[in-house]
Design a protein around this motif. Sequence first.
Motif, PDB file in Angstrom:
ATOM      1  N   LYS A  44       1.177  -1.596  -0.067  1.00 27.37           N
ATOM      2  CA  LYS A  44       0.405   0.211  -0.275  1.00 27.37           C
ATOM      3  C   LYS A  44       0.715   1.171   0.004  1.00 27.37           C
ATOM      4  CE  LYS A  44      -2.079   1.679   3.737  1.00 27.37           C
ATOM      5  NZ  LYS A  44      -1.755   3.404   3.614  1.00 27.37           N
ATOM      6  N   LEU A  47       2.159   2.181  -3.295  1.00 25.12           N
ATOM      7  CA  LEU A  47       1.109   2.451  -4.412  1.00 25.12           C
ATOM      8  C   LEU A  47       0.464   3.614  -3.757  1.00 25.12           C
ATOM      9  CD1 LEU A  47      -1.653  -0.518  -4.097  1.00 25.12           C
ATOM     10  CD2 LEU A  47      -0.161   0.286  -6.022  1.00 25.12           C
ATOM     11  N   LEU A 220      -6.323  -2.718  -1.880  1.00 23.79           N
ATOM     12  CA  LEU A 220      -5.019  -2.555  -3.348  1.00 23.79           C
ATOM     13  C   LEU A 220      -5.225  -2.921  -4.946  1.00 23.79           C
ATOM     14  CD1 LEU A 220      -2.516  -4.797  -1.232  1.00 23.79           C
ATOM     15  CD2 LEU A 220      -2.948  -1.763  -1.043  1.00 23.79           C
ATOM     16  N   TYR A 223      -6.447   0.671  -5.400  1.00 24.51           N
ATOM     17  CA  TYR A 223      -5.470   1.505  -5.705  1.00 24.51           C
ATOM     18  C   TYR A 223      -5.012   1.446  -6.613  1.00 24.51           C
ATOM     19  CZ  TYR A 223      -5.910   3.083  -0.391  1.00 24.51           C
ATOM     20  OH  TYR A 223      -6.096   3.722   0.706  1.00 24.51           O
ATOM     21  N   GLU A 224      -4.410   0.136  -6.935  1.00 23.95           N
ATOM     22  CA  GLU A 224      -3.830  -0.290  -8.249  1.00 23.95           C
ATOM     23  C   GLU A 224      -4.563   0.145  -9.381  1.00 23.95           C
ATOM     24  OE1 GLU A 224      -3.397  -4.456  -8.033  1.00 23.95           O
ATOM     25  OE2 GLU A 224      -1.458  -4.462  -6.601  1.00 23.95           O
ATOM     26  N   ASN A 225      -5.654   0.173  -9.201  1.00 26.96           N
ATOM     27  CA  ASN A 225      -6.718   0.783 -10.512  1.00 26.96           C
ATOM     28  C   ASN A 225      -6.379   2.430 -10.866  1.00 26.96           C
ATOM     29  OD1 ASN A 225      -9.063   1.332 -12.252  1.00 26.96           O
ATOM     30  ND2 ASN A 225     -10.089  -0.365 -11.477  1.00 26.96           N
ATOM     31  N   GLY A 228      -3.071   2.848 -12.733  1.00 22.83           N
ATOM     32  CA  GLY A 228      -3.071   2.008 -13.404  1.00 22.83           C
ATOM     33  C   GLY A 228      -3.594   2.930 -14.677  1.00 22.83           C
TER      34      GLY A 228
END
Length: 234
Positions: A44, A47, A220, A223-225, A228
Amino acid sequence: MSKILYEGKSKIIYEGPDEKSVVMYYKDTATAFDGKKKEELTGKGKLNSEISGIIYNYLTQNGIETHLIKILDDNSELVKRVEVIMVESIVRNVAAGSFSRKYGVPEGTALKNPTTEFSLKDDALGDPMINNSQITALGIATAEELDFMTEQSLKINKLLCDLLEKAGIRLVDYKLEFGRYEGRVILCDEISPDSCRFWDIKTNEKLDKDRFRRDLGNVLGGYENVLGRIKDVK
């Protein structure tokens, strides 16, 4: 790492290489409800650091002075050493969370204009709302500083909405922090899914810390979305 100057719920501040800078380290700790809910989510911090770094660089390119000097590694940034002003500036574009509960407005209702408010930075008191005259009465900030923070908050809001719309993200609400640096008030702390509500612009899927607060799962992944999408924005 050098000497720890301060450790909060989601970040650690270390001494920097000189008296005008510090190192800000993003932790993997997720917290909610003033720390009553807490969990370690590996990755986290990385990110949040990367998302906030992209956003701060974008704001700098568009005339907003921030504390960011440079990215040091996956979880760490070299930032200007500011005197933090102990109020948060909260901007809302869409009714959600405490705004919906307090004012009886259904969550997801688009507001006719962005709203701004200040809250006192005090976990023990639950970060209560505080108005301008109360802030100046307590000597936390001057009227001129508060006017500047509000003006900057609304300018940042316009810039962020423009950026995130291109990424297919609806900027619902968020908090900003400011500090004094060499006689100027500048943006500090972070702008990330920990401090913002990000929703998918088509489905209203939550891509932020509400996934943790509300036990929605795949924190997560949200957050990754976000990361990206904003990396792909030109």
